[in-house]
Design a protein around this motif. Structure first.
Motif, mmCIF file in Angstrom:
data_model
loop_
_atom_site.group_PDB
_atom_site.id
_atom_site.type_symbol
_atom_site.label_atom_id
_atom_site.label_comp_id
_atom_site.label_asym_id
_atom_site.label_seq_id
_atom_site.Cartn_x
_atom_site.Cartn_y
_atom_site.Cartn_z
ATOM 1 N N GLU A 153 0.857 -1.182 0.000
ATOM 2 C CA GLU A 153 0.000 0.000 0.000
ATOM 3 C C GLU A 153 0.890 1.227 0.000
ATOM 4 O OE1 GLU A 153 -1.971 1.070 3.680
ATOM 5 O OE2 GLU A 153 -1.916 3.066 2.762
ATOM 6 N N TYR A 154 0.679 2.105 -0.952
ATOM 7 C CA TYR A 154 1.532 3.289 -0.982
ATOM 8 C C TYR A 154 0.813 4.500 -1.573
ATOM 9 C CZ TYR A 154 2.741 1.790 -5.831
ATOM 10 O OH TYR A 154 2.724 1.406 -7.144
ATOM 11 N N VAL A 155 1.485 5.623 -1.505
ATOM 12 C CA VAL A 155 0.969 6.963 -1.809
ATOM 13 C C VAL A 155 -0.180 7.272 -0.837
ATOM 14 C CG1 VAL A 155 0.154 8.633 -3.467
ATOM 15 C CG2 VAL A 155 1.609 6.757 -4.243
ATOM 16 N N SER A 156 -1.374 6.730 -1.087
ATOM 17 C CA SER A 156 -2.490 6.919 -0.156
ATOM 18 C C SER A 156 -2.615 8.348 0.350
ATOM 19 C CB SER A 156 -2.360 5.950 1.041
ATOM 20 O OG SER A 156 -2.405 4.617 0.598
ATOM 21 N N ALA A 157 -2.380 9.304 -0.530
ATOM 22 C CA ALA A 157 -2.499 10.715 -0.134
ATOM 23 C C ALA A 157 -3.968 11.089 0.002
ATOM 24 C CB ALA A 157 -1.838 11.600 -1.182
ATOM 25 N N ASN A 158 -4.261 11.981 0.935
ATOM 26 C CA ASN A 158 -5.625 12.483 1.045
ATOM 27 C C ASN A 158 -6.034 13.160 -0.254
ATOM 28 O OD1 ASN A 158 -5.536 11.700 3.665
ATOM 29 N ND2 ASN A 158 -5.321 13.763 4.513
ATOM 30 N N PRO A 159 -7.238 12.907 -0.726
ATOM 31 C CA PRO A 159 -7.680 13.557 -1.965
ATOM 32 C C PRO A 159 -8.131 14.988 -1.695
ATOM 33 C CG PRO A 159 -9.346 12.035 -1.178
ATOM 34 C CD PRO A 159 -8.212 11.947 -0.209
ATOM 35 N N THR A 160 -7.265 15.745 -1.073
ATOM 36 C CA THR A 160 -7.605 17.128 -0.732
ATOM 37 C C THR A 160 -6.738 18.104 -1.496
ATOM 38 O OG1 THR A 160 -6.071 16.999 1.129
ATOM 39 C CG2 THR A 160 -8.400 16.566 1.589
ATOM 40 N N GLY A 161 -6.008 17.604 -2.454
ATOM 41 C CA GLY A 161 -5.144 18.487 -3.227
ATOM 42 C C GLY A 161 -4.252 17.657 -4.113
ATOM 43 N N GLY A 212 7.291 2.797 -3.683
ATOM 44 C CA GLY A 212 6.275 1.754 -3.587
ATOM 45 C C GLY A 212 6.253 0.885 -4.829
ATOM 46 N N GLN A 213 6.299 1.538 -5.958
ATOM 47 C CA GLN A 213 6.254 0.762 -7.192
ATOM 48 C C GLN A 213 7.488 -0.121 -7.349
ATOM 49 O OE1 GLN A 213 6.962 2.667 -10.992
ATOM 50 N NE2 GLN A 213 5.270 1.514 -11.921
ATOM 51 N N ALA A 214 8.641 0.438 -7.046
ATOM 52 C CA ALA A 214 9.873 -0.341 -7.188
ATOM 53 C C ALA A 214 9.840 -1.549 -6.250
ATOM 54 C CB ALA A 214 11.094 0.534 -6.903
ATOM 55 N N ILE A 215 9.369 -1.349 -5.035
ATOM 56 C CA ILE A 215 9.281 -2.460 -4.094
ATOM 57 C C ILE A 215 8.327 -3.527 -4.631
ATOM 58 C CG2 ILE A 215 8.366 -3.104 -1.823
ATOM 59 C CD1 ILE A 215 9.664 -0.532 -0.736
ATOM 60 N N ALA A 216 7.192 -3.075 -5.151
ATOM 61 C CA ALA A 216 6.232 -4.023 -5.713
ATOM 62 C C ALA A 216 6.871 -4.827 -6.841
ATOM 63 C CB ALA A 216 4.996 -3.283 -6.214
ATOM 64 N N LYS A 217 7.592 -4.141 -7.714
ATOM 65 C CA LYS A 217 8.203 -4.839 -8.846
ATOM 66 C C LYS A 217 9.317 -5.772 -8.394
ATOM 67 C CE LYS A 217 7.199 -1.404 -12.461
ATOM 68 N NZ LYS A 217 6.855 -2.179 -13.678
ATOM 69 N N LEU A 218 10.071 -5.334 -7.390
ATOM 70 C CA LEU A 218 11.141 -6.189 -6.877
ATOM 71 C C LEU A 218 10.556 -7.471 -6.276
ATOM 72 C CD1 LEU A 218 13.450 -3.512 -5.247
ATOM 73 C CD2 LEU A 218 14.190 -5.222 -6.912
ATOM 74 N N LEU A 219 9.466 -7.322 -5.553
ATOM 75 C CA LEU A 219 8.861 -8.506 -4.942
ATOM 76 C C LEU A 219 8.270 -9.422 -6.003
ATOM 77 C CD1 LEU A 219 7.266 -6.847 -1.798
ATOM 78 C CD2 LEU A 219 9.190 -8.443 -1.849
ATOM 79 N N GLN A 220 7.686 -8.819 -7.014
ATOM 80 C CA GLN A 220 7.184 -9.641 -8.118
ATOM 81 C C GLN A 220 8.328 -10.433 -8.740
ATOM 82 O OE1 GLN A 220 5.289 -6.671 -10.498
ATOM 83 N NE2 GLN A 220 3.286 -6.995 -9.524
ATOM 84 N N THR A 255 10.967 -11.450 -7.435
ATOM 85 C CA THR A 255 11.522 -12.495 -6.584
ATOM 86 C C THR A 255 10.463 -13.537 -6.202
ATOM 87 O OG1 THR A 255 11.289 -10.948 -4.726
ATOM 88 C CG2 THR A 255 13.466 -11.204 -5.662
ATOM 89 N N GLY A 256 9.378 -13.549 -6.957
ATOM 90 C CA GLY A 256 8.453 -14.660 -6.831
ATOM 91 C C GLY A 256 7.293 -14.465 -5.880
ATOM 92 N N TYR A 257 6.996 -13.224 -5.541
ATOM 93 C CA TYR A 257 5.814 -12.973 -4.725
ATOM 94 C C TYR A 257 4.671 -12.528 -5.624
ATOM 95 C CZ TYR A 257 9.011 -13.224 -0.826
ATOM 96 O OH TYR A 257 9.938 -13.672 0.077
ATOM 97 N N GLU A 258 3.486 -12.822 -5.147
ATOM 98 C CA GLU A 258 2.308 -12.358 -5.861
ATOM 99 C C GLU A 258 1.917 -11.045 -5.209
ATOM 100 O OE1 GLU A 258 -2.102 -13.886 -6.078
ATOM 101 O OE2 GLU A 258 -0.681 -15.475 -6.594
ATOM 102 N N VAL A 259 1.980 -9.965 -5.966
ATOM 103 C CA VAL A 259 1.883 -8.643 -5.370
ATOM 104 C C VAL A 259 0.633 -7.898 -5.814
ATOM 105 C CG1 VAL A 259 3.013 -6.392 -5.154
ATOM 106 C CG2 VAL A 259 4.397 -8.464 -5.271
ATOM 107 N N VAL A 260 -0.035 -7.287 -4.868
ATOM 108 C CA VAL A 260 -1.141 -6.391 -5.179
ATOM 109 C C VAL A 260 -0.765 -5.001 -4.695
ATOM 110 C CG1 VAL A 260 -3.525 -5.806 -4.602
ATOM 111 C CG2 VAL A 260 -2.920 -8.157 -5.152
ATOM 112 N N GLN A 261 -0.978 -4.002 -5.554
ATOM 113 C CA GLN A 261 -0.658 -2.624 -5.209
ATOM 114 C C GLN A 261 -1.951 -1.882 -4.933
ATOM 115 O OE1 GLN A 261 2.503 -0.957 -7.923
ATOM 116 N NE2 GLN A 261 2.178 -2.888 -9.004
#
Length: 598
Positions: free
Chosen positions: A143-151, A164-172, A174-180
């Motif tokens: 889970e990443y960014v998750s900024a308030n939609p106030t601006g 966040g994206q790089a971590i997701a891709k790295l885990l993918q 290395t054989g993990y099933e990743v949901v962002q």
RNA sequence: GCGCCCGUAGCUCAGUCGGAUAGAGCACGAGCCUUCUAAGCUCGGGGUCGCAGGUUCGAUUCCUGCCGGGCGCGCCA
């Protein structure tokens, strides 16, 4: 650096370097053999790792097993090393040389043939080189960014997005099933303030003088949104009650701002699998449900008219309010429900990417995880520190209070998504980052983004020229790799062989910057190689005398123009092929493009 | 005050599991375009790894204390 690096790594640490694997196997066999013969006790076979020696005399790879085994063997490290060395079977097949150095280092020089296999490995695995089944399909939610939609998203969010994206891709990889996932804070006080701010501006636009909410949002985008409200609803909102009007403004503003966030992220090359709404959690009664469950288990209690979560039972320094005296839920209440939802969806690991200013919040969330009966390691929090924007070395002043901040969009428009991502990923995420906009735009070796991308484009250019000249462009399996003998060639090959373990280490530690460093080093080796050596022979149409004169000049400068046979050209092109593949794979994991020409 | 962290070259930072003579980029100085892309390359000076102890055959790495710095300690997000 201001915050702890989480050293807890999950997943077994294994080498995915084909050369190292073979060497480790050989050492392990030798230990077994020594044990069988009674030369060593070796109560438990240690997990072997190899060092990359700093000096060429120390060989390609070094092992320190003998030294770590020495105390339990009650023998001198040197003797242990000698025993291991004597028990390596088929030594000649694997090594050119194995030597024992001072205390008990085993310094090994691997046979050239073995190194050359790395190139074939890269060719056959292609895009999958550096990927591995380490995670065995275990499921991870990032889970990443998750900024308030106030601006609009600001620069800090941009860094969080890149990380966040790089971590997701790295885990993918290395054989993990990743949901962002993006968690939308679309409930609570901040949203109310948003509605009130837009409503105030709206009224102002229509000539009704009002006082602006004290802690309202003051950015220029609020006026834009207010103008859109007028376009859509005309003056009708003026006739609503204040409460209804604010709500109407809030809904319209929310929709528009969230859409802008989506578009900014898309332009940044980031696609989430899921957008999770906090409001939906509240609306479905999920929060109440969770809180009453906790109360039933005596993990929630009343005090001073508020509701408290007994987080101190799980290592937090004190208990925390989840419902205020006035009856509003705190953000913690939603987060408790949200994290339970994530846990119940069956993920083996939750990764939260947060702004570093939230680091005090970690024990609380770990308490939540444990309250549901999971080990706290089920949650790993990655902290992302602030970005200092510089322009030509001077700080760009930003004041969030006055609504003056540089948006992620502005940075992206100015320097491009690739450069922005690379800069965001150049340092460990939990350290402050100086981001010089001028440098990021610069087209020179000082700009690390271009430096790495240029290495890739340069190789692409070599292939184009080779084609134009009608030269064969063999891949490693079709080239006579035995012609590769130069130390610079082997420097590149050794670096290429280390790529999978860099990916693995980077993924395990959730530290994408390690890969960024690696790519800079690989690009550096490539540029040096390119400068020092010819890949193709001097073009046929080049005047021979002219060329000869140049050689004379060049050698005076200490440079040598090499004679390159057609077969050597083939071998070097094959090497270039492998380098390019690894550059492309690595950039891909960082979400950065690998251009064919620049 | 309590808690968590950080201190590596002038600057910004790497340094995995404790390994051999500690690295990179920038900046500074000196050079390299008749070349397959100079968006590049070569060479150079630069260090008490904050300080002091401890553990170890071996410590930038682990432990303790001290000095310096950061952040957190809201019924804010």
């Amino acid at each position: 650096m201001f915050f702890a690096r989480q050293k807890k790594e999950f997943g077994q640490v294994v080498s995915h370097d084909i050369v190292q694997e073979k060497v480790i196997d050989a050492l392990q066999d030798a230990l077994q053999e020594a044990k069988r013969k009674g030369q060593l006790k070796v109560e438990s076979i240690p997990t072997l790792t190899l060092d990359l020696p700093k000096r060429p005399e120390w060989g390609d790879l070094a092992s320190t097993v003998a030294m770590s085994l020495a105390p339990s063997e009650r023998r001198a490290p040197y003797d242990v090393a000698q025993i291991i060395l004597d028990n390596i079977v088929r030594r000649e097949a694997l090594f050119d040389r194995v030597e024992i150095a001072r205390p008990g280092f085993l310094n090994m020089t691997v046979k050239r043939d073995l190194w050359l296999q790395v190139l074939a490995e890269i060719e056959s695995r292609g895009q999958a080189y550096g990927r591995m089944a380490l995670g065995q399909g275990r499921r991870v939610l990032v889970e990443y960014v998750s900024a308030n939609p106030t601006g609009p998203l600001h620069v800090g969010h941009g860094r969080g997005a890149a990380v966040g994206q790089a971590i997701a891709k790295l885990l993918q990889a290395t054989g993990y099933e990743v949901v962002q996932e993006y968690y939308i804070n679309d409930a609570g006080r901040q949203m109310k303030l948003l509605g009130a701010s837009v409503y105030a501006k709206y009224q102002e636009l229509l000539g009704r003088p009002v006082s602006f909410p004290a802690e309202g949002y003051r950015g220029a985008y609020i006026e834009t949104v207010a103008a859109h409200v007028r376009e859509q609803a005309g003056e009708s909102v003026l006739n609503l009650s204040a409460e209804q009007a604010e709500q109407r403004c809030r809904e319209l503003a929310y929709r528009e701002l969230l859409e802008n966030i989506r578009q900014d992220l898309r332009a940044f090359g980031i696609e989430f699998d899921a957008w999770f709404s906090e409001a939906s959690l509240l609306a479905s009664g999920g929060v109440e449900q969770v809180l009453s469950d906790l109360r039933a288990r005596d993990l929630l209690f009343d005090q001073d008219g508020a509701w408290w979560f007994r987080s101190s039972s799980f290592g937090d320094e004190k208990d925390r309010v989840v419902r205020k005296q006035e009856g509003d839920y705190t953000y913690l209440a939603s987060d408790i429900a949200y994290h339970r939802d994530k846990l119940q969806r069956g993920y083996d690991l939750l990764i939260d990417v947060w702004g570093a200013d939230h680091h005090g919040y970690i024990p609380r969330m770990e308490a939540v995880v444990q309250a549901y009966g999971y080990p706290k390691e089920r949650l790993r929090v990655v902290l992302v520190q602030m970005v200092n924007l510089l322009r030509g070395g001077r700080k760009v002043e930003m004041s969030k209070r006055a609504g003056e901040f540089i948006t992620m969009r502005e940075v992206m428009d100015e320097v491009g998504a690739d450069a922005a991502k690379f800069f965001f990923l150049m340092r460990r995420s939990d350290t402050h980052l100086d981001f010089d906009l001028e440098l990021a735009k610069q087209q020179s070796a000082e700009n690390p983004v271009y430096y790495v991308q240029y290495a890739h484009a340069r190789i692409a250019s070599l292939f184009r020229v080779a084609e134009e000249r009608g030269l064969p462009v063999p891949k490693p399996s079709a080239a006579d790799l035995s012609l590769l003998r130069d130390p610079d060639e082997f420097g590149l090959i050794r670096k290429l062989s280390a790529y999978p373990s860099v990916v693995q280490g980077s993924a395990a530690a959730l530290e994408p910057h390690r890969l960024t460093f690696y790519l800079q080093e690989l690009a550096g080796l490539l540029h040096t190689f390119y400068f020092k050596h010819r890949i193709m022979p001097v073009a046929a149409d080049q005047d021979v005398a002219e060329a000869a004169a140049f050689v004379k000049d060049a050698s005076e400068m200490g440079k040598q123009r090499e004679q390159v046979s057609p077969d050597l050209t083939g071998a070097r092109l094959a090497l270039m092929y492998a380098v390019q593949q690894v550059l492309r794979n690595g950039l891909g994991l960082l979400g950065i493009s690998a251009p064919e020409r620049m």
